[in-house]
Design a protein around this motif. Structure first.
Motif, PDB file in Angstrom:
ATOM      1  N   UNK A 104     -49.223 -15.778 -64.612  1.00 46.84           N
ATOM      2  CA  UNK A 104     -50.540 -15.169 -64.802  1.00 46.84           C
ATOM      3  C   UNK A 104     -51.200 -15.720 -66.062  1.00 46.84           C
ATOM      4  N   UNK A 105     -50.417 -15.814 -67.149  1.00 49.38           N
ATOM      5  CA  UNK A 105     -50.962 -16.347 -68.395  1.00 49.38           C
ATOM      6  C   UNK A 105     -51.323 -17.818 -68.246  1.00 49.38           C
ATOM      7  N   UNK A 106     -50.404 -18.606 -67.708  1.00 48.66           N
ATOM      8  CA  UNK A 106     -50.596 -20.056 -67.668  1.00 48.66           C
ATOM      9  C   UNK A 106     -51.563 -20.506 -66.584  1.00 48.66           C
ATOM     10  N   UNK A 107     -51.495 -19.856 -65.400  1.00 49.81           N
ATOM     11  CA  UNK A 107     -52.327 -20.294 -64.276  1.00 49.81           C
ATOM     12  C   UNK A 107     -53.549 -19.394 -64.086  1.00 49.81           C
ATOM     13  N   UNK A 152     -55.013 -17.333 -66.330  1.00 53.94           N
ATOM     14  CA  UNK A 152     -55.919 -17.401 -67.481  1.00 53.94           C
ATOM     15  C   UNK A 152     -56.020 -18.804 -68.071  1.00 53.94           C
ATOM     16  N   UNK A 153     -55.416 -19.785 -67.424  1.00 60.68           N
ATOM     17  CA  UNK A 153     -55.435 -21.173 -67.899  1.00 60.68           C
ATOM     18  C   UNK A 153     -54.950 -21.271 -69.340  1.00 60.68           C
ATOM     19  N   UNK A 154     -54.049 -20.379 -69.726  1.00 59.08           N
ATOM     20  CA  UNK A 154     -53.487 -20.412 -71.067  1.00 59.08           C
ATOM     21  C   UNK A 154     -54.254 -19.610 -72.105  1.00 59.08           C
ATOM     22  N   UNK A 155     -55.416 -19.096 -71.767  1.00 52.65           N
ATOM     23  CA  UNK A 155     -56.214 -18.312 -72.717  1.00 52.65           C
ATOM     24  C   UNK A 155     -55.782 -16.842 -72.691  1.00 52.65           C
ATOM     25  N   UNK A 156     -54.506 -16.601 -72.908  1.00 53.42           N
ATOM     26  CA  UNK A 156     -53.982 -15.238 -72.847  1.00 53.42           C
ATOM     27  C   UNK A 156     -52.575 -15.228 -73.426  1.00 53.42           C
ATOM     28  N   UNK A 157     -52.016 -14.036 -73.566  1.00 52.75           N
ATOM     29  CA  UNK A 157     -50.645 -13.867 -74.009  1.00 52.75           C
ATOM     30  C   UNK A 157     -50.021 -12.715 -73.240  1.00 52.75           C
ATOM     31  N   UNK A 158     -48.688 -12.696 -73.173  1.00 54.10           N
ATOM     32  CA  UNK A 158     -47.987 -11.596 -72.536  1.00 54.10           C
ATOM     33  C   UNK A 158     -48.265 -10.303 -73.282  1.00 54.10           C
ATOM     34  N   UNK A 159     -48.302  -9.206 -72.558  1.00 53.58           N
ATOM     35  CA  UNK A 159     -48.390  -7.891 -73.176  1.00 53.58           C
ATOM     36  C   UNK A 159     -47.346  -6.992 -72.549  1.00 53.58           C
ATOM     37  N   UNK A 160     -46.550  -6.354 -73.381  1.00 55.89           N
ATOM     38  CA  UNK A 160     -45.419  -5.563 -72.899  1.00 55.89           C
ATOM     39  C   UNK A 160     -45.526  -4.109 -73.342  1.00 55.89           C
ATOM     40  N   UNK A 210     -49.339  -3.409 -67.673  1.00 58.24           N
ATOM     41  CA  UNK A 210     -49.927  -4.171 -68.777  1.00 58.24           C
ATOM     42  C   UNK A 210     -49.828  -5.661 -68.451  1.00 58.24           C
ATOM     43  N   UNK A 211     -50.909  -6.233 -67.984  1.00 54.77           N
ATOM     44  CA  UNK A 211     -50.850  -7.574 -67.395  1.00 54.77           C
ATOM     45  C   UNK A 211     -50.817  -8.662 -68.454  1.00 54.77           C
ATOM     46  N   UNK A 212     -51.806  -8.664 -69.326  1.00 56.05           N
ATOM     47  CA  UNK A 212     -51.900  -9.721 -70.331  1.00 56.05           C
ATOM     48  C   UNK A 212     -52.958  -9.353 -71.356  1.00 56.05           C
ATOM     49  N   UNK A 213     -52.813  -9.907 -72.543  1.00 54.43           N
ATOM     50  CA  UNK A 213     -53.891  -9.846 -73.522  1.00 54.43           C
ATOM     51  C   UNK A 213     -54.635 -11.163 -73.468  1.00 54.43           C
ATOM     52  N   UNK A 214     -55.879 -11.123 -73.008  1.00 57.71           N
ATOM     53  CA  UNK A 214     -56.587 -12.392 -72.876  1.00 57.71           C
ATOM     54  C   UNK A 214     -57.463 -12.663 -74.093  1.00 57.71           C
ATOM     55  N   UNK A 215     -57.681 -13.931 -74.367  1.00 60.72           N
ATOM     56  CA  UNK A 215     -58.441 -14.335 -75.537  1.00 60.72           C
ATOM     57  C   UNK A 215     -59.934 -14.177 -75.293  1.00 60.72           C
TER      58      UNK A 215
END
Length: 512
Positions: A304-307, A309-317, A470-475
């Protein structure tokens, strides 16, 4: 009217509509109608009582550092009675657009207006910040104000940055009151009436221009001005940037950021926002907790982060944002486990269950929808992905992607309020979910020293319930052309800072 000149000394920004109101807290009946009211626009003509410092992470991303609150219109803020009251001392000699001096009465009237209009500003000030709705703000003198809270809020100064409680020049606004409009909403929608750094220079359907105020309390901004150019579609905003007609674009989606990325263009990234998947726990198959847990274990978070959001994100736990002081990942046990997800679905007797997954109508939403649908399909669920616009009239999906929670306030109480007790009119909520208002009030009533542990326990309960992913924290992505005056990138320029705590991606038209 004066026309703001072009070039690096003028910030040129694409905006959905130059008709967007300066007033960021319209009455409740108007919430969600008309062009978005970005804080970036409001904080040219208004100023905040306080604002967080801007920090930089090791990877270069910016963030609003709420451990370092700085006074702006306020010189100081002092807690009393275990943070159930706060005394705010104002700067002296601050002048408004109309030439009136800032006094405690301006702050009192501004908050009385917020409470009377009963819109999002009231919810933020009362439910979230804790200000009492009746007589919660009173003058202690010409330049001192007392905020009386319901409960204890040791982090109250963080909430003095809201534009929905922007300090209005009450003396001038009252001149435009009427029996039908006692809070001067029509006047304040179109007229600068605050204590900000800029004044209105020109406004028509195509362009809104703002000029520096020599009398601004911190001194006249050392630039020529700011101009907003109307961009009724996101594509039009991108075209304006690519042609050089604007030099800044705020709130870009990953695809848009990749499109404009080139030599001479700088991308500023902010850690501000997060996305969640919400599940309707009142209906099958998510009435069964095992199936909800299966979703959390099936989601391919790394992809999800890499594809997505094309890398504009980080994992959120966790439920709370990583910016939040005291953030921890305790309770997170749901790393991607396809086999475990499939066993949970089988054990619940839910194999083959059909669910509708609603996503925003963006390329980002489509990619995330496809990734999640594939993963849940492998777990034994049959997933139909639709956009909000494709839902049939009255149709309520079993799960949906909340692509933007639209905040960067680093506070656990605010995270809970936005994500679990959203006010009427706030976009993104498609079905009734867990309500935490009573629990939030109970935590706020507890002594300040006990609150961190109570918030931690509540996060554990929410993660154990598994009704939200909690899917991701996007930039938050801002594109700017090289050569922009450095003052626009400094903490002195409040509108840029405000994007890091109100980071919705609809300075350009929203994608729902």
């Amino acid at each position: 009217m004066v026309r703001a000149p072009a070039g690096g000394r003028t910030l040129l920004l694409a905006l959905e509509s130059t008709e967007a109101a300066f007033d960021c807290d319209p009455p409740s009946g108007r919430v969600g109608r008309g062009p978005a009211r970005p804080y970036h626009l409001a904080y040219h003509v208004f100023d905040a009582l306080a604002a967080p410092a801007i920090g930089t992470l090791d990877d270069g991303r910016l963030f609003a550092d709420y451990t370092r609150m700085a006074g702006r219109l306020a010189r100081s803020f002092e807690p009393r009675e275990r943070a159930s009251r706060w005394v705010v001392t104002l700067r002296e000699g601050v002048r408004s657009h109309a030439g009136n001096e800032l006094t405690a009465e301006d702050v009192v009237w501004s908050y009385e207006r917020v409470m009377a209009l009963r819109a999002i500003g009231m919810w933020r000030a009362s439910t979230i910040a804790g200000i009492a709705r009746e007589d919660g703000v009173r003058a202690l003198g010409r330049h001192r104000v007392e905020f009386r809270l319901e409960g204890h809020n040791p982090d109250f100064p963080r909430f003095l940055s809201y534009a929905t409680a922007a300090v209005v020049d009450a003396a001038e606004a009252r001149r435009h009151q009427s029996e039908d409009d006692p809070w001067a909403t029509a006047y304040l929608a179109d007229s600068p009436c605050g204590f900000g750094a800029f004044a209105l220079a020109r406004r028509d359907e195509e362009r809104l221009e703002l000029a520096p105020r020599p009398e601004f309390w911190a001194g006249a901004p050392p630039v020529d001005g700011v101009a907003y150019v109307a961009a009724p579609t996101r594509e039009r905003g991108l075209e304006l940037f690519e042609s050089g007609a604007v030099n800044v674009l705020a709130g870009l989606y990953p695809d848009e950021a990749r499109r404009v990325e080139r030599p001479g263009v700088r991308l500023l990234l902010g850690r501000t926002n997060h996305a969640t998947i919400e599940l309707d726990r009142s209906r099958a198959p998510f009435r069964e907790r095992a199936v909800r847990e299966a979703v959390l274990r099936a989601v391919p978070y790394k992809r999800v982060v890499e594809e997505g959001y094309l890398g504009f994100a980080e994992r959120q736990r966790g439920i709370y944002q990583p910016n939040t002081p005291g953030y921890d990942e305790s309770g997170w046990v749901y790393d991607t486990d396809p086999d475990g997800a499939r066993r949970l679905v089988e054990r619940a007797g839910a194999s083959g269950s059909a669910v509708t997954f609603c996503v925003p109508g963006s390329a980002e939403g489509a990619r995330i929808g496809a990734l999640v649908a594939e993963a849940l399909g492998d777990a034994g669920l049959s997933v139909r992905v639709v956009t909000t616009a494709e839902l049939a009239e009255g149709e309520i999906p079993e799960m949906y992607l909340r692509g933007d929670c639209s905040h960067g306030i680093a506070d656990r109480h605010y995270d809970l309020g936005i994500d679990f007790a959203a006010p009427r009119g706030m976009p993104g909520r498609l079905f009734e979910s867990v309500r935490l208002s009573a629990r939030m009030r109970a935590i706020r009533q507890a002594p300040p020293a006990e609150q961190p542990e109570l918030y931690r326990r509540l996060q554990l309960e929410l993660l154990a319930d598994a009704a939200v992913v909690p899917l991701a924290g996007h930039s938050y992505v801002i594109a700017l052309r090289e050569g922009l005056h450095p003052w626009f990138l400094s903490p002195a320029y409040l509108p840029l800072s405000s994007l890091l705590w109100s980071a919705a991606r609809y300075v350009l038209p929203a994608i729902r």
